[in-house]
Design a protein around this motif. Structure first.
Motif, PDB file in Angstrom:
ATOM      1  N   GLY A 193       9.985  -4.279  -2.464  1.00 35.39           N
ATOM      2  CA  GLY A 193       9.443  -3.612  -1.565  1.00 35.39           C
ATOM      3  C   GLY A 193       8.803  -3.923  -0.450  1.00 35.39           C
ATOM      4  N   ARG A 194       7.620  -3.525  -0.168  1.00 33.74           N
ATOM      5  CA  ARG A 194       6.908  -4.122   1.083  1.00 33.74           C
ATOM      6  C   ARG A 194       6.077  -5.423   0.993  1.00 33.74           C
ATOM      7  NH1 ARG A 194       3.470   0.381   4.311  1.00 33.74           N
ATOM      8  NH2 ARG A 194       4.107  -1.240   5.995  1.00 33.74           N
ATOM      9  N   ASN A 195       6.280  -6.185   2.007  1.00 34.26           N
ATOM     10  CA  ASN A 195       5.443  -7.580   2.092  1.00 34.26           C
ATOM     11  C   ASN A 195       4.867  -7.772   3.394  1.00 34.26           C
ATOM     12  OD1 ASN A 195       6.386  -9.090  -0.513  1.00 34.26           O
ATOM     13  ND2 ASN A 195       8.243  -8.070  -0.034  1.00 34.26           N
ATOM     14  N   VAL A 196       3.677  -7.162   3.445  1.00 39.04           N
ATOM     15  CA  VAL A 196       2.851  -7.028   4.885  1.00 39.04           C
ATOM     16  C   VAL A 196       2.414  -8.374   5.187  1.00 39.04           C
ATOM     17  CG1 VAL A 196       1.341  -5.964   6.508  1.00 39.04           C
ATOM     18  CG2 VAL A 196       2.620  -4.457   4.846  1.00 39.04           C
ATOM     19  N   ILE A 197       2.924  -8.831   6.526  1.00 40.59           N
ATOM     20  CA  ILE A 197       2.295 -10.170   6.940  1.00 40.59           C
ATOM     21  C   ILE A 197       1.381  -9.825   8.331  1.00 40.59           C
ATOM     22  CG2 ILE A 197       2.769 -12.271   7.900  1.00 40.59           C
ATOM     23  CD1 ILE A 197       5.565 -11.887   6.650  1.00 40.59           C
ATOM     24  N   GLY A 198       0.168 -10.506   8.058  1.00 42.48           N
ATOM     25  CA  GLY A 198      -0.925 -10.352   9.226  1.00 42.48           C
ATOM     26  C   GLY A 198      -2.143 -11.041   9.151  1.00 42.48           C
ATOM     27  N   ARG A 199      -3.040 -11.080   9.849  1.00 48.38           N
ATOM     28  CA  ARG A 199      -4.207 -11.716   9.784  1.00 48.38           C
ATOM     29  C   ARG A 199      -5.359 -10.852   9.036  1.00 48.38           C
ATOM     30  NH1 ARG A 199      -7.788 -10.595  13.779  1.00 48.38           N
ATOM     31  NH2 ARG A 199      -6.894  -9.517  15.862  1.00 48.38           N
ATOM     32  N   GLY A 200      -5.204  -9.560   8.883  1.00 47.67           N
ATOM     33  CA  GLY A 200      -6.128  -8.795   8.040  1.00 47.67           C
ATOM     34  C   GLY A 200      -6.339  -8.884   6.813  1.00 47.67           C
ATOM     35  N   THR A 201      -7.291  -8.332   6.068  1.00 46.97           N
ATOM     36  CA  THR A 201      -7.505  -8.502   4.695  1.00 46.97           C
ATOM     37  C   THR A 201      -6.520  -7.898   4.032  1.00 46.97           C
ATOM     38  OG1 THR A 201      -9.317  -6.953   4.951  1.00 46.97           O
ATOM     39  CG2 THR A 201     -10.005  -9.205   5.103  1.00 46.97           C
ATOM     40  N   GLU A 202      -5.829  -6.689   4.578  1.00 40.40           N
ATOM     41  CA  GLU A 202      -5.097  -5.767   3.929  1.00 40.40           C
ATOM     42  C   GLU A 202      -3.518  -6.300   3.921  1.00 40.40           C
ATOM     43  OE1 GLU A 202      -5.498  -2.222   6.253  1.00 40.40           O
ATOM     44  OE2 GLU A 202      -7.460  -1.847   5.407  1.00 40.40           O
ATOM     45  N   ALA A 203      -3.457  -7.664   4.429  1.00 38.21           N
ATOM     46  CA  ALA A 203      -2.056  -8.100   4.598  1.00 38.21           C
ATOM     47  C   ALA A 203      -1.740  -8.688   3.131  1.00 38.21           C
ATOM     48  CB  ALA A 203      -1.932  -8.904   5.552  1.00 38.21           C
ATOM     49  N   ASP A 204      -0.564  -8.566   2.646  1.00 35.36           N
ATOM     50  CA  ASP A 204      -0.047  -9.246   1.594  1.00 35.36           C
ATOM     51  C   ASP A 204      -0.060 -10.807   1.785  1.00 35.36           C
ATOM     52  OD1 ASP A 204       0.448  -7.054  -0.140  1.00 35.36           O
ATOM     53  OD2 ASP A 204       2.242  -6.695   1.466  1.00 35.36           O
TER      54      ASP A 204
END
Length: 269
Positions: A193-204
């Motif tokens: 499924g999804r694997n979100v990358i980012g600098r926010g706290t909601e990123a995986d």
């Protein structure tokens, strides 16, 4: 160990420093290596009887900052890249008229972190006959010395998709899909499924990088196919030096977001 992994090992020995610190925000040699592999695959010419001719002269154009940054290793890096392309050509069973060469050139119109790759077929015996051959042209080779025997696999279908370009589709064999953050070497195994990358706290997968959006990019894992999708980020997403919105990944692909570099690995492939 694959061609790209061997190149990266030699690169580590050449540079001797952490990649994240050294190449932060700049063109990463692994991006160039992957782009050169893709160039060899995309610009090959099918000559008949299963003979596949690949370019042997490659040019990498870099912006002012990247050219100056890589210039300190210019000759050695060009040689390592040429060796890497040669190994890839041999593994794929392509043929070439002459030895592979790679040249790094400066192009002031390119911005930092962006580069362009071009190639051509060149024959030292009869340079005018082959130099400048249009990409993917199918031309006779009469008058040239006989091509050497094919090595490795033989490609006989011009429409055959090379997995290093188009990713893997349809396979459901279970492998471990991993993103390795360059520099610290942190490994993140992808979930279905999804694997979100980012600098926010909601990123995986969180990256402490001011150039990365809170939700920057998503790597969607469906069966054995991983696809990267930009989530409308401010600075965009590059895969092997090309800006993308959505693209299937293959082993060794280099993803650049902000100042961070991640390498996709398909363990057990």
């Amino acid at each position: 160990m694959g061609v790209l992994q061997r190149f990266e090992r030699r690169l580590e020995g050449m540079v001797g420093l952490a990649f994240a610190r050294l190449f932060k925000g700049k063109v990463h040699p692994a991006e160039i290596a992957k782009a050169l592999q893709r160039e060899a695959d995309e610009q090959r010419s099918v000559l008949g009887e299963g003979r596949v001719l690949a370019p042997n002269v490659y040019r990498v154009r870099l912006g002012e900052t990247d050219f100056a940054h890589l210039g300190q290793w210019s000759d050695q890096l060009a040689g390592e890249l040429a060796d890497m392309v040669t190994e890839h050509i041999e593994d794929e069973g392509y043929q070439i008229f002459d030895k592979v060469t790679v040249a790094l050139e400066r192009d002031d119109e390119l911005t930092t972190g962006i580069f362009e790759v071009s190639s051509e077929v060149a024959d030292r015996v009869r340079p005018d006959a082959r130099a400048g051959l249009p990409p993917m042209a199918s031309a006779p080779v009469g008058g040239h010395p006989p091509l050497p025997p094919l090595r490795g696999r033989m490609a006989t279908d011009t429409g055959k998709q090379n997995p290093s370009i188009f990713g893997r589709a349809g396979s459901r064999t279970t492998h471990s899909h991993v993103l390795v953050v360059d520099g610290p070497g942190t490994r993140h195994e992808l979930s279905t499924g999804r694997n979100v990358i980012g600098r926010g706290t909601e990123a995986d997968i969180r990256l402490p990088d001011t150039g990365v959006s809170r939700k920057h990019v998503d790597v969607v894992l469906d069966g054995d196919v991983a696809t990267v999708e930009d989530l409308g980020s401010t600075n965009g997403t590059l895969v092997n030096g090309r800006r993308v919105t959505r693209q299937p990944l293959s082993d060794g692909d280099v993803i650049r977001i902000g100042h961070s570099v991640l390498v996709y690995r398909l363990d057990g492939a």
